[in-house]
Write an enzyme that holds these catalytic residues in place. Structure first.
Site, PDB file in Angstrom:
ATOM      1  N   LYS A 131       0.063   3.323  -3.060  1.00  0.00           N
ATOM      2  CA  LYS A 131      -1.221   4.003  -3.326  1.00  0.00           C
ATOM      3  C   LYS A 131      -1.111   5.519  -3.535  1.00  0.00           C
ATOM      4  O   LYS A 131      -1.759   6.049  -4.444  1.00  0.00           O
ATOM      5  CB  LYS A 131      -2.216   3.684  -2.204  1.00  0.00           C
TER       6      LYS A 131
ATOM      7  N   VAL B 152       1.615  -3.551   3.932  1.00  0.00           N
ATOM      8  CA  VAL B 152       1.661  -4.787   4.727  1.00  0.00           C
ATOM      9  C   VAL B 152       2.962  -5.571   4.565  1.00  0.00           C
ATOM     10  O   VAL B 152       3.194  -6.530   5.295  1.00  0.00           O
ATOM     11  CB  VAL B 152       0.464  -5.729   4.450  1.00  0.00           C
TER      12      VAL B 152
ATOM     13  N   TYR C   7      -3.690  -3.257 -10.051  1.00  0.00           N
ATOM     14  CA  TYR C   7      -3.540  -2.952  -8.614  1.00  0.00           C
ATOM     15  C   TYR C   7      -2.551  -3.935  -7.955  1.00  0.00           C
ATOM     16  O   TYR C   7      -1.666  -3.530  -7.201  1.00  0.00           O
ATOM     17  CB  TYR C   7      -4.913  -2.991  -7.936  1.00  0.00           C
TER      18      TYR C   7
ATOM     19  N   TYR D  19      -4.917   4.450   7.865  1.00  0.00           N
ATOM     20  CA  TYR D  19      -6.263   3.846   8.037  1.00  0.00           C
ATOM     21  C   TYR D  19      -6.882   4.204   9.391  1.00  0.00           C
ATOM     22  O   TYR D  19      -6.930   5.359   9.751  1.00  0.00           O
ATOM     23  CB  TYR D  19      -6.205   2.323   7.845  1.00  0.00           C
TER      24      TYR D  19
ATOM     25  N   SER E 165       0.789  -1.235   0.000  1.00  0.00           N
ATOM     26  CA  SER E 165       0.000   0.000   0.000  1.00  0.00           C
ATOM     27  C   SER E 165       0.817   1.280   0.000  1.00  0.00           C
ATOM     28  O   SER E 165       0.248   2.362  -0.142  1.00  0.00           O
ATOM     29  CB  SER E 165      -0.964   0.004   1.185  1.00  0.00           C
TER      30      SER E 165
HETATM   31  N1  GLN Z   1      -1.844  -5.655  -1.614  1.00  0.00           N
HETATM   32  C1  GLN Z   1      -2.387  -5.473  -0.306  1.00  0.00           C
HETATM   33  C2  GLN Z   1      -3.878  -5.739  -0.280  1.00  0.00           C
HETATM   34  O1  GLN Z   1      -4.553  -5.313  -1.156  1.00  0.00           O
HETATM   35  C3  GLN Z   1      -2.086  -4.091   0.189  1.00  0.00           C
HETATM   36  C4  GLN Z   1      -2.591  -3.826   1.588  1.00  0.00           C
HETATM   37  C5  GLN Z   1      -1.693  -2.998   2.441  1.00  0.00           C
HETATM   38  O2  GLN Z   1      -0.502  -2.875   2.202  1.00  0.00           O
HETATM   39  N2  GLN Z   1      -2.260  -2.455   3.501  1.00  0.00           N
HETATM   40  O3  GLN Z   1      -4.389  -6.360   0.595  1.00  0.00           O
END
Ligand code: GLN
Length: 308
Positions: free
Chosen positions: A67, A260, A190, A242, A64
């Site tokens: 993003k 993550v 994505y 978040y 993420s």
């Molecule tokens: N690729 C991960 C997902 O879509 C990204 C989530 C994250 O890094 N918080 O679940």
């Protein structure tokens, strides 16, 4: 302050080196293979100076942390009016992969930092074919680094094969008319951006590029139109962590984004970019040591945007 940075990150690194709390993400099986001992802190100033400690060359997937950049690319390509009509700018107070507010409330993603918003944003990336769209995305991301970004195909396959929740989000987005076209292509794009592979030095340069109004301090490439830097940073600040964004704003006070894989990057506008990598994450999906490092670094170097 600059001559303090190296000794400060060395000190903070040692302070948290033996913290073994959390564990690497396992819902994407490939991520569970990360070495939980890996730990790196890198600071890059807008003058291009790099301060680094630990395993700063170990590769990881962006997850993420990608993003904010795709959001910038979409804003630049399609303009604020279109993007705002599709994806909002409100925090959810929910987890990154939540589906509930999309179904219950607006029928439009709350913001581009959560999965629903990010999947929609990826679907808008332009190109004549899937390969062309991916190529455009890689070229855009590479403007923020010193080398061409590549995809970790193992992480990509691993996520693609287990992404039941993201797949359901994409179908709901299609149902509500937020996205159209080929759902699988949008999801794949994505997953590809989440699988972009880099190290902590690269990520801190990407952060420093945002701190430097969109100009890469190492290459002098204009990576992003300055006009959109504030859009990205304000959303990182309010939504980047978040359901812990409020606590982060209070205890760190730096616009940031986590992934993550265990990466977190932060941007101190007009000063520097920071990246931390440590794969063991907590229940919110944030690197445990990453949070500690940012809290200490912000307090001890007075980096909060409210404490100048
Ligand atoms: N690729 C991960 C997902 O879509 C990204 C989530 C994250 O890094 N918080 O679940």
């Amino acid at each position: 302050m600059r001559n303090q940075i190296q000794s400060k990150i060395d000190d903070i690194y040692l302070r948290h080196l033996n913290n073994t709390a959390g564990s690497p993400a396992s819902y994407i099986p490939e991520l569970a293979k990360a070495d939980p001992r890996s730990f790196a802190i890198v600071v890059t100033t807008i003058g291009g100076e790099v301060f680094s400690v630990g395993d700063s060359e170990v590769l990881f997937s962006m997850q993420s942390t990608s993003k904010p950049f795709t959001y910038g690319m979409a804003l630049q390509d399609l303009g604020r009016v279109f993007i705002m009509s599709k994806v909002g700018v409100e925090p959810t107070g929910e987890a990154f992969n939540s589906i509930v507010e999309l179904e219950k409330n607006t029928h439009k993603p709350y913001n581009p930092m959560i999965n629903s918003g990010a999947i929609a944003i990826s679907s808008f990336i332009k190109g004549s074919s899937f390969e062309d769209r991916l190529k455009n995305m890689i070229e855009f991301f590479s403007l923020f680094t010193e080398k061409k970004i590549h995809v970790d195909e193992k992480v990509f396959e691993s996520e693609k094969n287990t992404a039941h929740r993201n797949r359901s989000i994409a179908h709901l987005l299609r149902h509500f008319g937020v996205i159209d076209g080929n759902i699988e292509d949008s999801l794949d794009l994505y997953f590809k951006q989440c699988s972009f592979s880099l190290n902590t030095i690269d990520l801190s340069l990407m952060a420093a590029t945002l701190a430097n109004n969109g100009v890469n301090p190492k290459t002098n490439n204009k990576a992003l139109n300055q006009e959109y830097v504030g859009d990205i940073l304000s959303l990182m600040f309010t939504c980047g962590m978040y359901d812990t964004s409020g606590k982060w704003a209070y205890s760190v006070g730096i616009p940031a984004k986590s992934g993550v894989s265990g990466a977190i990057f932060g941007v101190v506008p007009g000063e520097l970019g920071i990246a931390v990598y440590s794969p063991s994450i907590n229940e919110h999906g944030h690197s445990v040591r990453g949070i500690k490092v940012f809290q200490d670094l912000s307090r001890e170097l007075n980096l909060s945007i409210f404490r100048k």
